[in-house]
Design a protein around this motif. Sequence first.
Motif, PDB file in Angstrom:
ATOM      1  N   SER A  82       0.765  -1.103  -0.016  1.00 42.25           N
ATOM      2  CA  SER A  82      -0.062  -0.023  -0.019  1.00 42.25           C
ATOM      3  C   SER A  82       0.945   1.233   0.094  1.00 42.25           C
ATOM      4  O   SER A  82       0.333   2.359  -0.228  1.00 42.25           O
ATOM      5  CB  SER A  82      -0.784   0.053   1.314  1.00 42.25           C
ATOM      6  N   PRO A 125      -1.223   6.464   8.440  1.00 41.80           N
ATOM      7  CA  PRO A 125      -2.629   5.705   8.428  1.00 41.80           C
ATOM      8  C   PRO A 125      -2.503   4.601   9.452  1.00 41.80           C
ATOM      9  O   PRO A 125      -3.284   4.359  10.276  1.00 41.80           O
ATOM     10  CB  PRO A 125      -3.000   5.509   7.047  1.00 41.80           C
ATOM     11  N   SER A 126      -1.550   3.511   9.239  1.00 38.19           N
ATOM     12  CA  SER A 126      -1.452   2.512  10.082  1.00 38.19           C
ATOM     13  C   SER A 126      -1.321   2.854  11.774  1.00 38.19           C
ATOM     14  O   SER A 126      -1.901   2.260  12.707  1.00 38.19           O
ATOM     15  CB  SER A 126      -0.050   1.809   9.614  1.00 38.19           C
ATOM     16  N   ALA A 186       1.687   4.944   3.929  1.00 39.46           N
ATOM     17  CA  ALA A 186       1.057   3.974   4.477  1.00 39.46           C
ATOM     18  C   ALA A 186       1.280   3.723   5.984  1.00 39.46           C
ATOM     19  O   ALA A 186       0.351   3.185   6.824  1.00 39.46           O
ATOM     20  CB  ALA A 186       1.266   2.507   3.766  1.00 39.46           C
ATOM     21  N   GLU A 207      -9.407   0.793  -0.613  1.00 37.10           N
ATOM     22  CA  GLU A 207      -9.175  -0.440  -0.124  1.00 37.10           C
ATOM     23  C   GLU A 207      -8.288  -0.549   0.921  1.00 37.10           C
ATOM     24  O   GLU A 207      -7.988  -1.662   1.410  1.00 37.10           O
ATOM     25  CB  GLU A 207      -8.481  -1.109  -1.545  1.00 37.10           C
ATOM     26  N   PHE A 208      -7.650   0.560   1.337  1.00 38.40           N
ATOM     27  CA  PHE A 208      -6.746   0.508   2.735  1.00 38.40           C
ATOM     28  C   PHE A 208      -7.664  -0.003   3.683  1.00 38.40           C
ATOM     29  O   PHE A 208      -7.226  -0.615   4.935  1.00 38.40           O
ATOM     30  CB  PHE A 208      -6.307   1.878   2.917  1.00 38.40           C
ATOM     31  N   VAL A 245      -6.576  -3.399   4.764  1.00 43.56           N
ATOM     32  CA  VAL A 245      -5.042  -3.331   5.705  1.00 43.56           C
ATOM     33  C   VAL A 245      -5.418  -3.055   7.149  1.00 43.56           C
ATOM     34  O   VAL A 245      -5.072  -3.533   8.279  1.00 43.56           O
ATOM     35  CB  VAL A 245      -4.223  -2.477   5.173  1.00 43.56           C
ATOM     36  N   ALA A 246      -6.258  -1.851   7.304  1.00 46.51           N
ATOM     37  CA  ALA A 246      -6.629  -1.246   8.671  1.00 46.51           C
ATOM     38  C   ALA A 246      -7.385  -2.460   9.366  1.00 46.51           C
ATOM     39  O   ALA A 246      -7.266  -2.671  10.610  1.00 46.51           O
ATOM     40  CB  ALA A 246      -7.737  -0.157   8.468  1.00 46.51           C
ATOM     41  N   ILE A 292      -4.924  -4.972  10.649  1.00 42.00           N
ATOM     42  CA  ILE A 292      -4.278  -4.278  11.863  1.00 42.00           C
ATOM     43  C   ILE A 292      -4.966  -4.436  12.932  1.00 42.00           C
ATOM     44  O   ILE A 292      -4.512  -4.900  14.176  1.00 42.00           O
ATOM     45  CB  ILE A 292      -3.866  -2.826  11.793  1.00 42.00           C
TER      46      ILE A 292
END
Lengths: 110, 237
Positions: free
Chosen positions: A61, A76-77, A73, B161-162, B165-166, B169
């Motif tokens: 990403s 935001p993580s 990336a 589309e993140f 990923v979120a 997590i």
Amino acid sequence: MDNLSYLLEFIAVGTIATFATRVIPFAFFSRHSEHPLIQHLGRFLPAAVMSLLVVIFLLRSGNWSAPVLGLDALVPSLVVVGLHLWRRNALLSIIAGTACYMAIQQSGLG
Amino acid sequence: MIDRSVFKLTLPILFGYIPLGMAFGVLFVTQLDYPWWGATLMSLAIYAGAGQILAVSLLAVHASLLEVFVALFVLNARHLFYGLSLLGRFRGAGWRKGYLIFGLTDETYSLLTSRHRTDDTEAEQRRDSLITLYNQSYWVIGSTLGAWLGRAVNFDSTGIEFALVALFIVLTIEQYKVLGQMLPIWIGAAAAGLSLAILPSDQQLIGAVVLATLSLLAHYRFHRPSVSAGSQEHSHG
């Protein structure tokens, strides 16, 4: 138009191949579901899979070349991790992190 | 059959699957000369994100059916390991079991293995099937929309589309809270790091899953004496 029967055969074969990867463990190992090794995998594999999905998708990403160095990336993580440790509201963490990522990508900072 | 708590639980998947499904649908109608419902049918029957995107390129070159089988089997081989960790959970699910197994994508696996469960096995298996069904509906709706809109899609959902990923997590944190230990999480991260370093991108996911599973097998061998001692104590006590 291409050959429709090829499309239908293709979908049938793709369906069988994909379903096979999902059903094989249940077809061949279901008698061993009480085995301690299977129990061990059942307990720990989900956590390992989750973290490897994070690492792989996170790397895909982000923009890892200079000067961004993946911050598009990673920031935001960190928002997701921070919010989740603080409020432990999954939806909130996910929406905030995604909004942050979208803002960065769409503003061209990524 | 709307179940609010299930809907809420699957919302992150909705945010991920609608845009990704649309991407697949758009790809399908712009790269290939087939009717739009081919995309819908693939999402109903095959139901595998990366697999279907690969399928578009296989369809484009008119790949042989044997090639199709091998390519999709190899690409989805990580699911073999997911099933291993769900044998007990799906046991006795009756007619639902077939659908639970069919719908086992990365995202559904993540939700099913991380969510809070009660002792009521039947009710939990019913919720598992609903979660699976909701997730697949998002995917089918997304790909159908994409196939209809085709090249006309021009709203800016870049980056949405993140959400996936979120979600991963958040679920990793939840797994940590359930297990109370970091070791499996480090194992997964290290497996991913190693496979990213040594494997081409189409093999990284399966490589990482295999590495993580092997590491957990080694972990099991080291810990087995204490585990069996513990269970013996339990049976005596």
